[in-house]
Design a protein around this motif. Structure first.
Motif, PDB file in Angstrom:
ATOM      1  N   GLU A  61       0.825  -1.215   0.000  1.00 22.38           N
ATOM      2  CA  GLU A  61       0.000   0.000   0.000  1.00 22.38           C
ATOM      3  C   GLU A  61       0.857   1.262   0.000  1.00 22.38           C
ATOM      4  O   GLU A  61       0.425   2.315  -0.465  1.00 22.38           O
ATOM      5  N   ALA A  65       0.326   4.951  -2.379  1.00 20.67           N
ATOM      6  CA  ALA A  65       0.432   6.350  -1.937  1.00 20.67           C
ATOM      7  C   ALA A  65       1.630   7.038  -2.589  1.00 20.67           C
ATOM      8  O   ALA A  65       1.554   8.211  -2.970  1.00 20.67           O
ATOM      9  N   ASN A  91      -7.620  -0.221   1.071  1.00 21.33           N
ATOM     10  CA  ASN A  91      -8.049   1.103   1.513  1.00 21.33           C
ATOM     11  C   ASN A  91      -7.264   2.213   0.816  1.00 21.33           C
ATOM     12  O   ASN A  91      -7.814   3.261   0.483  1.00 21.33           O
ATOM     13  N   MET A  92      -5.968   1.971   0.574  1.00 24.78           N
ATOM     14  CA  MET A  92      -5.150   3.018  -0.039  1.00 24.78           C
ATOM     15  C   MET A  92      -5.572   3.296  -1.476  1.00 24.78           C
ATOM     16  O   MET A  92      -5.318   4.381  -2.006  1.00 24.78           O
ATOM     17  N   LEU A  95      -7.247   6.526  -2.654  1.00 24.36           N
ATOM     18  CA  LEU A  95      -6.533   7.749  -3.041  1.00 24.36           C
ATOM     19  C   LEU A  95      -6.529   7.950  -4.564  1.00 24.36           C
ATOM     20  O   LEU A  95      -6.992   8.993  -5.042  1.00 24.36           O
TER      21      LEU A  95
END
Lengths: 180, 195
Positions: A61, A65, A91-92, A95
């Motif tokens: 992850e 990012a 979840n990342m 972005l």
């Protein structure tokens, strides 16, 4: 002196060397990875190349990012990982999805065609549906002559259309690792 | 919890004297407000998050590698950093000279009911940063520690980590856009002249 990509050793597949050249030609300057045998050549080429950043991650992850940060700064980033790493990214992936950041990852599959390690099977079978649920387009590659066109398509969709794209390198092409 | 005394609204502006000298990436919640307030709504040199927890350090690192001639700061909280603390190891290996992290540690998960975090119990993020291999680490827990850390932030000739311990009082109050695509475009236009 620009970095010269070495010739593939005799008898080894040529596609990883051609793929590295494609990524360089398309302006990729950041290669992040959690090591995987399927990406060994790409990782080693990026490490040997003084013109790019080769970034070892502790968790996949981080690369999601980092790719967004690279885009903020005007560079292209590609994340190299094994299929098991896809689960660490969920979840990342918010972005690039929310911010429309370009995101390209190349996954080498485990838990796929001919897998002999049962621990690889759960994530291997889940990669594509899970990534697609996160709005990542998956391009599955099953033979060496499809690699360059798939990654080329992925580069265009990521960096021109601001999409999230995963190219999945299948074990039918990579060969299943001998296990046990 | 006796080390958590400084007021973040006073300590952060003293640590980052001239916010316009940096490109800044923040974590979610408190540090996003701290920096949006410090930089001001009209500035385009910062990118704040309201999710993607655990991504701030990595995002800042990607930016720092892409912009070696700009100073890049990550300002993030203890909970956000703990979620992906391995990123510190990645930072230490890459070791970009133009990069620094300020961890605003209040020992609490301030956004979710102020539960005590690991740092409020026993965990020391400054020691973890050193252990990850970051060479320049300062802990700031009282007024007298600020000047030395501020000089390190300003001097900026190596990757650094400032462990700023603050009380669990509120961050600055500020309105900011939560549109991640809009704020990306504003940031890139200002930095690169393109969307």
């Amino acid at each position: 002196m620009p970095f010269e990509i070495p010739a593939p050793p005799a008898g080894e597949p040529t596609w990883p060397y051609e793929l590295y050249k494609l990524l360089k030609d398309e302006g990729v300057t950041q290669f992040s990875y959690v090591p995987d045998a399927g990406h060994k050549v790409l990782i080693n080429l990026s490490l040997a190349d003084p013109d790019v950043h080769s970034i070892p991650l502790t968790s996949e992850e981080e690369g999601v990012a980092m790719a967004a940060g690279a885009h903020l700064g005007g560079q292209k980033h590609v994340l190299l990982m094994q299929s098991s790493g896809a689960g660490n990214c969920i979840n990342m992936l918010s972005l690039p999805r929310l911010g429309k950041f370009p995101f390209l990852t190349i996954l080498s599959m485990r838990g796929d065609y001919g897998e002999g390690n049962p621990w690889q099977m759960p994530m291997g079978k889940s990669v594509q549906p899970v990534l697609e649920a996160c709005d990542v387009m998956c391009l599955k590659v099953e033979s060496a002559d499809e690699v360059l066109s798939a990654v080329s398509a992925g580069l265009t969709m990521a960096f021109q259309s601001q999409e999230s794209v995963a190219v999945l390198l299948g074990q039918k092409m990579l060969g299943a690792k001998k296990f046990g | 919890m006796s080390d958590f005394v400084l007021d973040r609204r006073e300590a952060i502006p003293k640590l980052i004297e001239n916010a316009e000298d940096y490109l800044i990436v923040t974590g979610l919640a408190g540090t996003a407000r701290d920096i949006a307030h410090l930089c001001g709504a009209e500035s385009a040199n910062y990118y704040t998050m309201a999710g993607a927890m655990g991504g701030a350090v990595s995002m800042g690192l990607g930016l720092a590698l892409a912009q070696p001639n700009k100073r890049v700061l990550v300002v993030t909280g203890d909970g956000e950093l703990l979620m992906n603390v391995g990123a510190l190891a990645c930072v230490a290996v890459m070791n970009p000279a133009n990069f620094g992290i300020i961890c605003v540690d209040n020992g609490h998960y301030g956004e979710t009911g102020n539960q005590v975090s690991h740092t409020g119990h026993v965990t020391d993020l400054g020691v973890m940063a050193s252990g990850a291999g970051i060479k320049q680490v300062r802990t700031v827990k009282e007024e007298g520690d600020i000047a030395d850390a501020a000089a390190m932030v300003k001097g900026g000739n190596a990757t650094f980590f400032v462990h700023l311990k603050v009380n669990d009082g509120p961050p600055a109050s500020v309105k900011r856009s939560l549109d991640a695509n809009y704020t990306k475009t504003v940031f890139r236009k200002a930095l690169l002249g393109e969307a």
